[in-house]
Design an enzyme around this catalytic site. Structure first.
Site, PDB file in Angstrom:
ATOM      1  N   ASP A   1      45.092  37.440  45.512  1.00 31.36           N
ATOM      2  CA  ASP A   1      44.185  38.559  45.971  1.00 31.36           C
ATOM      3  C   ASP A   1      44.747  39.817  46.119  1.00 31.36           C
ATOM      4  O   ASP A   1      45.610  40.195  46.671  1.00 31.36           O
ATOM      5  CB  ASP A   1      43.481  38.055  47.454  1.00 31.36           C
ATOM      6  CG  ASP A   1      42.633  39.110  47.805  1.00 31.36           C
ATOM      7  OD1 ASP A   1      42.002  39.911  47.237  1.00 31.36           O
ATOM      8  OD2 ASP A   1      42.105  38.839  48.987  1.00 31.36           O
TER       9      ASP A   1
ATOM     10  N   ASN B   1      31.749  49.372  39.234  1.00 30.84           N
ATOM     11  CA  ASN B   1      30.490  49.745  38.205  1.00 30.84           C
ATOM     12  C   ASN B   1      30.261  51.409  38.325  1.00 30.84           C
ATOM     13  O   ASN B   1      30.858  51.785  39.129  1.00 30.84           O
ATOM     14  CB  ASN B   1      29.440  48.971  38.688  1.00 30.84           C
ATOM     15  CG  ASN B   1      28.907  49.270  40.339  1.00 30.84           C
ATOM     16  OD1 ASN B   1      28.474  50.354  40.578  1.00 30.84           O
ATOM     17  ND2 ASN B   1      29.054  48.343  41.095  1.00 30.84           N
TER      18      ASN B   1
ATOM     19  N   GLY C   1      32.757  40.235  43.180  1.00 32.08           N
ATOM     20  CA  GLY C   1      34.098  40.252  42.446  1.00 32.08           C
ATOM     21  C   GLY C   1      35.311  40.988  43.330  1.00 32.08           C
ATOM     22  O   GLY C   1      35.148  41.083  44.528  1.00 32.08           O
ATOM     23  N   VAL C   2      36.132  41.626  42.390  1.00 30.73           N
ATOM     24  CA  VAL C   2      37.006  42.458  43.119  1.00 30.73           C
ATOM     25  C   VAL C   2      36.636  43.764  43.705  1.00 30.73           C
ATOM     26  O   VAL C   2      37.229  44.074  44.656  1.00 30.73           O
ATOM     27  CB  VAL C   2      38.459  42.425  41.901  1.00 30.73           C
ATOM     28  CG1 VAL C   2      37.866  43.515  40.956  1.00 30.73           C
ATOM     29  CG2 VAL C   2      39.514  42.877  42.723  1.00 30.73           C
ATOM     30  N   ASP C   3      35.523  44.090  43.384  1.00 32.76           N
ATOM     31  CA  ASP C   3      35.154  45.473  43.857  1.00 32.76           C
ATOM     32  C   ASP C   3      34.682  45.143  45.281  1.00 32.76           C
ATOM     33  O   ASP C   3      35.073  45.779  46.185  1.00 32.76           O
ATOM     34  CB  ASP C   3      33.958  45.844  42.856  1.00 32.76           C
ATOM     35  CG  ASP C   3      33.441  47.072  43.284  1.00 32.76           C
ATOM     36  OD1 ASP C   3      34.187  47.656  43.899  1.00 32.76           O
ATOM     37  OD2 ASP C   3      32.185  47.558  42.791  1.00 32.76           O
TER      38      ASP C   3
ATOM     39  N   SER D   1      36.848  43.637  33.767  1.00 31.53           N
ATOM     40  CA  SER D   1      35.608  43.230  32.699  1.00 31.53           C
ATOM     41  C   SER D   1      35.593  41.767  32.520  1.00 31.53           C
ATOM     42  O   SER D   1      34.706  41.283  31.792  1.00 31.53           O
ATOM     43  CB  SER D   1      35.823  44.042  31.522  1.00 31.53           C
ATOM     44  OG  SER D   1      35.033  45.224  31.659  1.00 31.53           O
TER      45      SER D   1
ATOM     46  N   GLY E   1      35.283  39.132  34.661  1.00 28.88           N
ATOM     47  CA  GLY E   1      34.225  38.445  35.572  1.00 28.88           C
ATOM     48  C   GLY E   1      32.980  38.781  34.998  1.00 28.88           C
ATOM     49  O   GLY E   1      32.559  38.138  34.068  1.00 28.88           O
ATOM     50  N   VAL E   2      32.089  39.181  36.100  1.00 30.77           N
ATOM     51  CA  VAL E   2      30.700  39.648  35.747  1.00 30.77           C
ATOM     52  C   VAL E   2      30.435  40.201  34.395  1.00 30.77           C
ATOM     53  O   VAL E   2      29.426  40.079  33.878  1.00 30.77           O
ATOM     54  CB  VAL E   2      30.208  40.488  36.796  1.00 30.77           C
ATOM     55  CG1 VAL E   2      28.564  40.857  36.668  1.00 30.77           C
ATOM     56  CG2 VAL E   2      30.293  39.820  38.373  1.00 30.77           C
TER      57      VAL E   2
HETATM   58  N1  AR6 Z   1      41.774  39.803  43.348  1.00 28.76           N
HETATM   59  C1  AR6 Z   1      42.093  39.644  42.124  1.00 28.76           C
HETATM   60  N2  AR6 Z   1      41.364  39.310  41.142  1.00 28.76           N
HETATM   61  C2  AR6 Z   1      40.056  39.250  41.568  1.00 28.76           C
HETATM   62  C3  AR6 Z   1      39.701  39.239  42.868  1.00 28.76           C
HETATM   63  C4  AR6 Z   1      40.500  39.477  43.944  1.00 28.76           C
HETATM   64  N3  AR6 Z   1      40.612  39.598  45.198  1.00 28.76           N
HETATM   65  N4  AR6 Z   1      38.415  38.790  42.904  1.00 28.76           N
HETATM   66  C5  AR6 Z   1      38.020  38.576  41.707  1.00 28.76           C
HETATM   67  N5  AR6 Z   1      39.250  39.110  40.824  1.00 28.76           N
HETATM   68  P1  AR6 Z   1      35.069  40.996  38.280  1.00 28.76           P
HETATM   69  P2  AR6 Z   1      34.159  42.895  35.983  1.00 28.76           P
HETATM   70  C6  AR6 Z   1      39.164  38.647  39.335  1.00 28.76           C
HETATM   71  O1  AR6 Z   1      33.762  40.381  38.007  1.00 28.76           O
HETATM   72  O2  AR6 Z   1      34.005  41.431  35.111  1.00 28.76           O
HETATM   73  C7  AR6 Z   1      31.393  43.831  40.330  1.00 28.76           C
HETATM   74  O3  AR6 Z   1      30.213  43.576  40.996  1.00 28.76           O
HETATM   75  C8  AR6 Z   1      38.110  37.804  38.584  1.00 28.76           C
HETATM   76  O4  AR6 Z   1      38.493  36.537  38.538  1.00 28.76           O
HETATM   77  O5  AR6 Z   1      35.298  41.509  39.650  1.00 28.76           O
HETATM   78  O6  AR6 Z   1      35.004  44.005  35.623  1.00 28.76           O
HETATM   79  C9  AR6 Z   1      31.211  45.552  40.131  1.00 28.76           C
HETATM   80  O7  AR6 Z   1      30.667  46.156  40.910  1.00 28.76           O
HETATM   81  C10 AR6 Z   1      38.143  38.389  37.102  1.00 28.76           C
HETATM   82  O8  AR6 Z   1      39.292  37.960  36.472  1.00 28.76           O
HETATM   83  O9  AR6 Z   1      34.820  42.587  37.471  1.00 28.76           O
HETATM   84  C11 AR6 Z   1      30.926  45.608  38.697  1.00 28.76           C
HETATM   85  O10 AR6 Z   1      29.193  45.625  38.710  1.00 28.76           O
HETATM   86  C12 AR6 Z   1      38.594  39.692  37.667  1.00 28.76           C
HETATM   87  O11 AR6 Z   1      38.892  39.725  38.666  1.00 28.76           O
HETATM   88  C13 AR6 Z   1      31.099  44.328  37.938  1.00 28.76           C
HETATM   89  O12 AR6 Z   1      31.219  43.396  38.864  1.00 28.76           O
HETATM   90  C14 AR6 Z   1      37.537  40.942  37.028  1.00 28.76           C
HETATM   91  O13 AR6 Z   1      36.180  40.281  37.599  1.00 28.76           O
HETATM   92  C15 AR6 Z   1      32.549  44.449  37.343  1.00 28.76           C
HETATM   93  O14 AR6 Z   1      32.836  43.268  36.593  1.00 28.76           O
END
Ligand code: AR6
Length: 176
Positions: free
Chosen positions: A16, A30, A38-40, A123, A125-126
């Site tokens: 994390d 975003n 997600g990470v945000d 980018s 994840g979502v």
């Molecule tokens: N620590 C490290 N990596 C993580 C964590 C964490 N705590 N949580 C998730 N990941 P994403 P995106 C990984 O979806 O694709 C949000 O709603 C995850 O497994 O967080 O850029 C924003 O507000 C993946 O590999 O980001 C935007 O609307 C990576 O982080 C949208 O999602 C990115 O996944 C951005 O989407």
């Protein structure tokens, strides 16, 4: 002029990103910068409500750009918020936008005096960017952008799971 004795170290870490006691962590945000999943979501939860209040004053962020905030309750001093591209199949300059995220985040952090910095897989994840291709874009962009940095860098490439860590390792092994 850039000193010739500054160094770049790139390492992979699984877990994390909000727990890392580095100078700055990067948020895959975003364009509103007001939080999400997600990470945000994890970063906003760990930083506390002051982060959203601060981000509301930043005026949003365009895809590929980066903005800085304090880390508030996070162990990191700063958060660099960047907005990755939504994957549409690769024909909409997604790779250029993703490379810009890594470059602009690194240069913004450098300008703030940051040495240790952690990136999630922006980018991947979502937003649906294929993770293997994204890891290569990331490593290439960071290596290039480091040429324009003024301070040494210890960069953690963070994978939330083992698969992402393997992809980071493979991209590092193929780095130019
Ligand atoms: N620590 C490290 N990596 C993580 C964590 C964490 N705590 N949580 C998730 N990941 P994403 P995106 C990984 O979806 O694709 C949000 O709603 C995850 O497994 O967080 O850029 C924003 O507000 C993946 O590999 O980001 C935007 O609307 C990576 O982080 C949208 O999602 C990115 O996944 C951005 O989407």
């Amino acid at each position: 002029m850039k000193s010739s004795n500054i160094t770049l170290v790139l390492r992979v870490w699984q877990g994390d990103i909000t727990t890392l006691p580095v100078d700055a962590i990067v948020n895959a945000a975003n364009p509103s910068l007001l939080g999400g999943g997600g990470v945000d979501g994890a970063i906003h939860r760990s930083a506390g409500p002051e982060l959203k209040t601060y981000c509301a004053g930043l005026g949003g962020c365009e895809t590929g750009q980066a903005k800085l905030s304090p880390g508030f309750a996070l162990p990191s001093q700063y958060v660099v918020h960047t907005v990755g591209p939504v994957w549409h199949g690769g024909g909409q300059q997604e790779a250029l936008a993703l490379a810009a995220c890594y470059r602009n985040s690194l240069l913004l952090a450098d300008a703030e005096g940051v040495v240790s910095l952690a990136f999630p897989a922006i980018s991947c994840g979502v937003y649906g960017y294929p993770a293997r291709e994204a890891a290569q874009v990331a490593v290439n962009s960071l290596c290039q952008a480091f040429e324009d940095c003024h301070l040494s860098k210890q960069i953690w490439l963070v994978g939330y799971d083992q698969h992402q860590c393997t992809l980071w390792q493979e991209a590092l092994a193929a780095r130019p």
